[in-house]
Design an enzyme around this catalytic site. Structure first.
Site, PDB file in Angstrom:
ATOM      1  N   GLU A  79     -10.453   9.865   0.504  1.00 57.01           N
ATOM      2  CA  GLU A  79     -11.819   9.445   0.161  1.00 57.01           C
ATOM      3  C   GLU A  79     -12.589   8.932   1.379  1.00 57.01           C
ATOM      4  O   GLU A  79     -13.773   8.652   1.292  1.00 57.01           O
ATOM      5  CB  GLU A  79     -11.756   8.336  -0.897  1.00 57.01           C
TER       6      GLU A  79
ATOM      7  N   LYS B 151       5.501  -8.465  -8.621  1.00 58.69           N
ATOM      8  CA  LYS B 151       5.037  -9.795  -9.015  1.00 58.69           C
ATOM      9  C   LYS B 151       6.215 -10.600  -9.535  1.00 58.69           C
ATOM     10  O   LYS B 151       6.714 -10.372 -10.620  1.00 58.69           O
ATOM     11  CB  LYS B 151       3.950  -9.687 -10.077  1.00 58.69           C
TER      12      LYS B 151
ATOM     13  N   THR C  70      -7.362  14.618  -3.727  1.00 66.64           N
ATOM     14  CA  THR C  70      -6.313  13.620  -3.525  1.00 66.64           C
ATOM     15  C   THR C  70      -5.040  14.147  -4.194  1.00 66.64           C
ATOM     16  O   THR C  70      -5.106  14.980  -5.097  1.00 66.64           O
ATOM     17  CB  THR C  70      -6.671  12.282  -4.187  1.00 66.64           C
TER      18      THR C  70
ATOM     19  N   TRP D  59       3.134 -12.624  -5.364  1.00 66.71           N
ATOM     20  CA  TRP D  59       3.284 -11.236  -4.933  1.00 66.71           C
ATOM     21  C   TRP D  59       4.299 -11.113  -3.807  1.00 66.71           C
ATOM     22  O   TRP D  59       4.297 -11.915  -2.867  1.00 66.71           O
ATOM     23  CB  TRP D  59       1.931 -10.686  -4.446  1.00 66.71           C
TER      24      TRP D  59
HETATM   25  P1  ADP Z   1      -3.333  10.601  -1.603  1.00 68.13           P
HETATM   26  O1  ADP Z   1      -4.037  11.833  -1.905  1.00 68.13           O
HETATM   27  O2  ADP Z   1      -1.860  10.546  -1.823  1.00 68.13           O
HETATM   28  O3  ADP Z   1      -4.039   9.338  -2.032  1.00 68.13           O
HETATM   29  P2  ADP Z   1      -4.105   9.911   0.958  1.00 68.13           P
HETATM   30  O4  ADP Z   1      -3.616  10.427   2.244  1.00 68.13           O
HETATM   31  O5  ADP Z   1      -5.529   9.896   0.688  1.00 68.13           O
HETATM   32  O6  ADP Z   1      -3.365  10.721  -0.076  1.00 68.13           O
HETATM   33  O7  ADP Z   1      -3.431   8.510   0.712  1.00 68.13           O
HETATM   34  C1  ADP Z   1      -4.089   7.341   0.983  1.00 68.13           C
HETATM   35  C2  ADP Z   1      -3.148   6.197   0.758  1.00 68.13           C
HETATM   36  O8  ADP Z   1      -1.985   6.305   1.593  1.00 68.13           O
HETATM   37  C3  ADP Z   1      -3.750   4.880   1.147  1.00 68.13           C
HETATM   38  O9  ADP Z   1      -4.603   4.383   0.156  1.00 68.13           O
HETATM   39  C4  ADP Z   1      -2.517   4.031   1.374  1.00 68.13           C
HETATM   40  O10 ADP Z   1      -1.969   3.551   0.173  1.00 68.13           O
HETATM   41  C5  ADP Z   1      -1.528   5.020   1.950  1.00 68.13           C
HETATM   42  N1  ADP Z   1      -1.501   4.887   3.410  1.00 68.13           N
HETATM   43  C6  ADP Z   1      -2.095   5.678   4.316  1.00 68.13           C
HETATM   44  N2  ADP Z   1      -1.804   5.252   5.570  1.00 68.13           N
HETATM   45  C7  ADP Z   1      -1.037   4.154   5.453  1.00 68.13           C
HETATM   46  C8  ADP Z   1      -0.434   3.234   6.369  1.00 68.13           C
HETATM   47  N3  ADP Z   1      -0.533   3.378   7.687  1.00 68.13           N
HETATM   48  N4  ADP Z   1       0.266   2.199   5.859  1.00 68.13           N
HETATM   49  C9  ADP Z   1       0.406   2.034   4.523  1.00 68.13           C
HETATM   50  N5  ADP Z   1      -0.128   2.863   3.614  1.00 68.13           N
HETATM   51  C10 ADP Z   1      -0.838   3.921   4.061  1.00 68.13           C
END
Ligand code: ADP
Length: 552
Positions: A337, A444, A192, A449
């Protein structure tokens, strides 16, 4: 108790290598086209790709690489990277794709943590390899993805000994049977991005890779087909390019790899030249592409649909693609993940009976789960919230392509058998999920929220705004209030007051941002997401106008 009655079907393990073998045997002449670091366009077929992936597998065996060993890649989207995907995982080692846009120290940490035996790299990353190599003593060899003459031209004298990929595979004939592995063996490893703390590794299995490819290719997921020419802009160094290098061979689609040139003009020209019907990438990439086609007065002659995800797709972008260019947008959500696809906003028969406006509202959400993913939103007490499109809470997921634990970590991230995503979301009666925030980005105000994503989407729907981020600003009465940091389009004259007024009637009054500041650019993470942590640091001392007035 009677003994269980087993089915009498062949026991064929689900292996990554079977994806490429299938494409090579049944779509052998289908093309894979790559823009190379060398500057030219390279084209060959799935049949050629499998032969060279097998040559690589033979080379790895000759180097003494054993099953389960990690082999790193630092590479753009291209055919040699695809050969690494299949050559490495196919022979039983683990293909560990590394994001070269991370800080060198983070990359060194990842290579070391994964204990990569060899690292394959595109020549662009020569200087990076020189920087990190001293911190990665366990790497036995650095292999540049090119031939000897090209390496001499592009890399010059490096302090680190480098092998040539072409010289490495050339002595081998590609006559090789992919080993029959246990489908639970590891196939790919992705870390990640780690916006906080050290990056964590998600170790996929052959089984999860193939299951994910199956479900990603389904019509209501990415909907990939042998009639498509697919250009993944999403990098192969980030969560396996959302599974396209696996789903593409599974359906026998033509693949088009853009290499390192991801500007609007280069992407547009490649799409047109290669008849690209389908693409996928994060919103920031599409900003560049849309700006280019608009300024150059171009149209897409073959592009039909594009998957947008990684961060929220602004509704304004969806409208521009669809209304002005006739390109369907599929909004998607996922995470490393989860292999990574979780949901996609594709409408059911029932949803398609509704008005165009209602349909669009649904398609702006992150969408419906694909097969193999279950999800729920839970409140502070851990109880599941209703699917009413209103109640928002922490989003939890589970399934065969969701991690059970991180690589080389003993503690379990799971809560009651579910993986907490760190996202805050609602689910509606159609089963459509809508992300309102990362849990750490939520604002918040007076105990309630406010969704920063909603406020960002409104800002970028203003014709003079290029990009916007919404962050919390501390407030003596409300604890936090939203403020917008916006980047204007060239020549724009928009004022702070005008942008604040633009929110009226679009959100509840108490959601309207208290302040707007303009910036030349916004910080992004290595995967193109807004870097809210950095923005919050930059504006930590920012005093909201109403607070300043009261202080006088
Ligand atoms: P990182 O390694 O930065 O976590 P990921 O690609 O695994 O990279 O990121 C996942 C996160 O990206 C998600 O948990 C979410 O917060 C955000 N994310 C992915 N796609 C979307 C989407 N379509 N809209 C909003 N948030 C998104």
């Amino acid at each position: 108790m009677a003994a269980p009655l087993y089915g009498q079907m062949m026991e064929v393990p689900l292996l990554a290598s079977s994806l490429l073998s299938h494409a090579s045997r049944h779509f052998g002449d289908t093309e894979i086209v790559s823009r190379r670091i060398e500057g030219d366009i390279h084209r060959y077929t799935y049949r050629d790709c499998e032969k060279r992936a097998k040559q690589l597998a033979q080379a790895l065996v000759a180097l003494g690489v054993e099953q389960g060993e990690r082999i790193g890649t630092l590479a753009w989207n291209g055919y040699r990277h695809l050969e690494c995907y299949y050559g490495v995982s196919g022979m039983g080692a683990v293909c560990h794709t590394i994001n070269p846009r991370l800080f060198p120290d983070q990359i060194a940490f990842i290579v070391d943590h994964a204990d990569d035996a060899y690292v394959f790299f595109d020549m662009t990353f020569g200087p990076l390899v020189e920087t990190i190599a001293p911190q990665c003593p366990n790497v036995k060899g650095w292999i540049a993805l090119g031939d000897a003459s090209c390496i001499a031209e592009h890399l010059g004298d490096m302090s680190v000994p480098v092998m040539s990929y072409e010289s490495l595979i050339a002595p081998h004939d590609g006559v090789y049977d992919w080993p029959l592995l246990d489908e639970r063996q590891a196939s790919f490893l992705c870390y990640t991005s780690g916006t906080t703390g050290n990056p964590k590794g998600a170790l996929y299995s052959h089984r999860s890779t193939v299951l994910h490819a199956y479900s990603a290719a389904l019509p209501d997921a990415m909907g990939a087909s042998s009639s498509d020419s697919i250009l993944p802009v999403v990098p192969m160094f980030h969560v396996n390019a959302w599974g396209i290098p696996h789903a593409g061979p599974l359906v026998g689609a033509k693949l088009v790899f853009p290499g390192k040139d991801l500007d609007g003009k280069s992407l547009y020209e490649l799409m047109e030249a290669e008849g690209v019907t389908y693409s996928a990438g994060v919103p920031t990439v599409w900003l560049g592409l849309l700006a280019y086609v608009k300024q150059a007065g171009k149209r897409f002659s073959t592009l039909k649909r594009t998957v947008i995800g990684g961060s929220a797709c602004p509704p304004a972008m969806l409208r521009t693609f669809e209304d002005e260019y006739g390109v369907e947008v599929i909004h998607a959500w996922g995470m490393t993940e989860m292999s990574p696809l979780g949901t996609l906003a594709r409408l059911s028969f029932r949803q398609k009976q509704r008005t165009p406006e209602e349909q669009r509202v649904s398609r702006e959400k992150q969408g419906h789960v694909l097969f193999g993913v279950d999800m729920k939103v839970v409140g502070d007490d851990g109880r599941e919230l209703p699917w009413d499109g209103q109640s928002f809470g922490d989003l939890h997921v589970r399934g065969p392509c969701v991690i059970d634990r991180y690589f080389r970590r003993d503690d379990s991230p799971l809560v009651d058998g579910w993986f907490p995503t760190g996202d805050v979301a609602t689910i509606d009666a159609d089963g459509f999920m809508n992300i309102t925030d990362r849990s750490k980005d939520v604002i918040k105000s007076g105990g309630e929220w406010i969704s920063s994503i909603d406020l960002e989407n409104i800002a970028v729907s203003h014709p003079q705004v290029a990009e916007a981020a919404c962050i919390a600003c501390s407030h003596p009465k409300w604890t936090e209030r939203p403020m917008i940091v916006a980047v204007l389009k060239p020549g724009a004259t928009l004022t702070r007051e005008e942008l604040i007024a633009f929110y009226e009637g679009k959100v509840a009054k108490w959601w309207i941002p208290d302040d707007v500041v303009f910036a030349d650019e916004l910080p992004h993470t290595a995967t193109g997401k807004l870097q809210k942590v950095r923005l919050r640091e930059l504006y930590r001392g920012h005093v909201l106008p109403d607070v300043a007035e009261k202080a006088v």
